[in-house]
Design a protein around this motif. Sequence first.
Motif, mmCIF file in Angstrom:
data_model
loop_
_atom_site.group_PDB
_atom_site.id
_atom_site.type_symbol
_atom_site.label_atom_id
_atom_site.label_comp_id
_atom_site.label_asym_id
_atom_site.label_seq_id
_atom_site.Cartn_x
_atom_site.Cartn_y
_atom_site.Cartn_z
ATOM 1 N N ARG A 1 -8.818 -4.603 -6.190
ATOM 2 C CA ARG A 1 -10.166 -5.192 -6.141
ATOM 3 C C ARG A 1 -10.097 -6.639 -5.677
ATOM 4 O O ARG A 1 -10.883 -7.064 -4.860
ATOM 5 C CB ARG A 1 -10.784 -5.180 -7.536
ATOM 6 N N ARG A 2 -9.108 -7.372 -6.239
ATOM 7 C CA ARG A 2 -9.021 -8.797 -5.921
ATOM 8 C C ARG A 2 -8.864 -9.007 -4.421
ATOM 9 O O ARG A 2 -9.364 -9.950 -3.845
ATOM 10 C CB ARG A 2 -7.843 -9.421 -6.675
ATOM 11 N N TYR A 3 -8.147 -8.105 -3.742
ATOM 12 C CA TYR A 3 -7.898 -8.307 -2.313
ATOM 13 C C TYR A 3 -8.872 -7.532 -1.434
ATOM 14 O O TYR A 3 -8.598 -7.286 -0.274
ATOM 15 C CB TYR A 3 -6.426 -8.036 -1.982
ATOM 16 N N GLY A 4 -9.982 -7.101 -2.021
ATOM 17 C CA GLY A 4 -11.081 -6.680 -1.156
ATOM 18 C C GLY A 4 -11.576 -5.259 -1.277
ATOM 19 O O GLY A 4 -12.612 -4.943 -0.701
ATOM 20 N N LEU A 5 -10.883 -4.354 -1.980
ATOM 21 C CA LEU A 5 -11.402 -2.988 -2.053
ATOM 22 C C LEU A 5 -12.592 -2.958 -3.006
ATOM 23 O O LEU A 5 -12.539 -3.508 -4.107
ATOM 24 C CB LEU A 5 -10.323 -2.002 -2.513
ATOM 25 N N ARG A 6 -13.663 -2.325 -2.551
ATOM 26 C CA ARG A 6 -14.886 -2.305 -3.355
ATOM 27 C C ARG A 6 -14.810 -1.264 -4.470
ATOM 28 O O ARG A 6 -14.229 -0.188 -4.274
ATOM 29 C CB ARG A 6 -16.088 -2.009 -2.460
ATOM 30 N N ASP A 7 -15.457 -1.608 -5.576
ATOM 31 C CA ASP A 7 -15.492 -0.729 -6.742
ATOM 32 C C ASP A 7 -15.901 0.695 -6.416
ATOM 33 O O ASP A 7 -15.299 1.650 -6.902
ATOM 34 C CB ASP A 7 -16.519 -1.268 -7.748
ATOM 35 N N GLU A 8 -16.940 0.816 -5.590
ATOM 36 C CA GLU A 8 -17.467 2.162 -5.327
ATOM 37 C C GLU A 8 -16.496 3.007 -4.507
ATOM 38 O O GLU A 8 -16.680 4.209 -4.392
ATOM 39 C CB GLU A 8 -18.846 2.108 -4.656
ATOM 40 N N ASN A 9 -15.451 2.374 -3.953
ATOM 41 C CA ASN A 9 -14.475 3.131 -3.169
ATOM 42 C C ASN A 9 -13.181 3.393 -3.943
ATOM 43 O O ASN A 9 -12.199 3.875 -3.368
ATOM 44 C CB ASN A 9 -14.149 2.385 -1.870
ATOM 45 N N LEU A 10 -13.179 3.030 -5.220
ATOM 46 C CA LEU A 10 -11.977 3.224 -6.043
ATOM 47 C C LEU A 10 -12.306 4.097 -7.246
ATOM 48 O O LEU A 10 -13.388 3.982 -7.819
ATOM 49 C CB LEU A 10 -11.474 1.870 -6.555
ATOM 50 N N ARG A 11 -11.374 4.959 -7.629
ATOM 51 C CA ARG A 11 -11.567 5.714 -8.865
ATOM 52 C C ARG A 11 -10.198 6.097 -9.447
ATOM 53 O O ARG A 11 -9.190 6.127 -8.729
ATOM 54 C CB ARG A 11 -12.402 6.983 -8.621
ATOM 55 N N LEU B 1 -13.836 -7.506 10.814
ATOM 56 C CA LEU B 1 -12.948 -7.092 9.718
ATOM 57 C C LEU B 1 -13.000 -8.196 8.675
ATOM 58 O O LEU B 1 -12.498 -9.303 8.903
ATOM 59 C CB LEU B 1 -11.517 -6.892 10.221
ATOM 60 N N ARG B 2 -13.620 -7.892 7.536
ATOM 61 C CA ARG B 2 -13.776 -8.921 6.504
ATOM 62 C C ARG B 2 -12.569 -8.927 5.568
ATOM 63 O O ARG B 2 -12.706 -8.679 4.372
ATOM 64 C CB ARG B 2 -15.027 -8.654 5.681
ATOM 65 N N PHE B 3 -11.392 -9.176 6.136
ATOM 66 C CA PHE B 3 -10.183 -9.220 5.304
ATOM 67 C C PHE B 3 -10.243 -10.375 4.312
ATOM 68 O O PHE B 3 -10.760 -11.458 4.642
ATOM 69 C CB PHE B 3 -8.955 -9.473 6.176
ATOM 70 N N HIS B 4 -9.658 -10.168 3.147
ATOM 71 C CA HIS B 4 -9.392 -11.284 2.242
ATOM 72 C C HIS B 4 -8.534 -12.285 3.033
ATOM 73 O O HIS B 4 -7.620 -11.871 3.754
ATOM 74 C CB HIS B 4 -8.625 -10.755 1.023
ATOM 75 N N PRO B 5 -8.822 -13.608 2.892
ATOM 76 C CA PRO B 5 -8.081 -14.576 3.721
ATOM 77 C C PRO B 5 -6.564 -14.464 3.583
ATOM 78 O O PRO B 5 -5.838 -14.699 4.544
ATOM 79 C CB PRO B 5 -8.562 -15.936 3.218
#
Length: 470
Positions: free
Chosen positions: A257-267, A366-370
Amino acid sequence: MVSMDTLVSLCKRRGFVFQSSEIYGGTGSCWDYGPLGVELKGNIKRVWWRDFVQRRPDMVGIDASILMHPTVWKASGHLENFTDPMVDCRECKLRFRADQVDALPWTHFCPATKGNKFTIPPGEPCGHCAARRTLCPDCGKGELTPPRQFNLMFKTFMGPVEEDAAVTYLRPETAQAMFVNFENVLQSMRLKLPFGIAQAGRSFRNEITPGNFIFRSREFEQMEIEYFVNPHDRVEDRPADEYWHDRWIADCLAWFRRYGLRDENLRLREHDRDELSHYSKRTVDIDYRFPIGWSELMGVANRTDFDLKQHAKWSGKSLSYFDEERKEHVVPYVVEPAAGVDRALLAFLADAYAEEEVRGEKRVVLRFHPELAPVKVAVLPLSRNADLSPKARDLAAALRKRWNTDFDDASAIGRRYRRQDEIGTPYCITVDFDTLEDQAVTVRDRDTMQQERVGIDALEGYLAERLGPC
Ligand code: ATP
């Protein structure tokens, strides 16, 4: 959600990932990381190592060889158990994983429509004749053989003579090196339970049905941790192994999550009893909603004392820990967070991808974490000019000492911005004619597209604040 085809084509066009040996027609399911891919992958591994090894007092790392003693694979159970059931088409000879044939779209020559050919979605019956798939899903003609077990390890030969004694295997996971080095690491580092050993490196599996781009390939990278705990300890009134298992699941999820994966895409997905590996007391997968649907991003298993006991038995060495408090030897339990680097990269790429309309034009960003972005800063002189270009080049050279910095003075500024957006560069810096007077530049933020005038003197601090430790 972005389609896999869109990602594959972006990756090739912008130098992230190429098909291996493409000029020879490609090697089955092997991939090469290009100039931007190698940066992105390096950043993922570096940040993982920093967060899980360097910033924790209870973790150390190793880097073991890929070729290990062949007995390792007897002891670990891989020679016997690391198999998938496979079926072959008697007609076209294609091979499938028996447990995955029904997850494939299937080819059907429908008798109700004079044998017309249809491609039918996975698991569904034919809309015309209601038949279900029984033949090969690919050619639609051949019968499938009964399932046979197929070992996924790549066999190779050590030394100049191809004799049986020299047979060994390319490692199918990085984990075993942590078990066989348990004693070395414990003694040399004077560690106390609980502690973990991490490793990131290549693994090889002769997958029956590789595919879906870098999701499943035959050569890939893993980042694995073996976290050893004393099974007699209790933490917060629970057995230590169960407590640490849940802690690691939470820590890994938080990391993604911290590096950019959204909650709704993780389970989280709990393995059923009959799905558990032979060594596992409990396994939980972190699944990601990939362009191919929900699939495993990483697994966190409680491997109990299975591996250390097996290696102790086969090597004849004692692999235990002396519990000073209880004055007894104990074989630690191990919790294993095991992540795939390539799958992580695919997830970060898919989650970062966005298409937007800006002033009537499509913008891909691409909205990568910096900290993950392959290029952190791009310096763009407003136009190619005898005064602006050298000034901008000097600025790029200064920034390059600290960050991966691009310089581009070709084509219109709008096109250069779009190129940087498409590779996920967080900041573009424009050097214009005013710069020559006021020693300031325009900084454009990738996500908001806001522009801000910043003095060259203050630029490094401005970027450092926004880019993080990188
Ligand atoms: P799957 O069920 O998808 O085959 P697995 O459960 O066998 O994966 P593990 O043995 O738990 O995988 O390996 C840990 C991680 O390594 C996986 O979660 C995945 O991220 C990565 N991984 C495993 N096999 C491959 C592969 N063939 N290609 C790319 N990454 C892989």
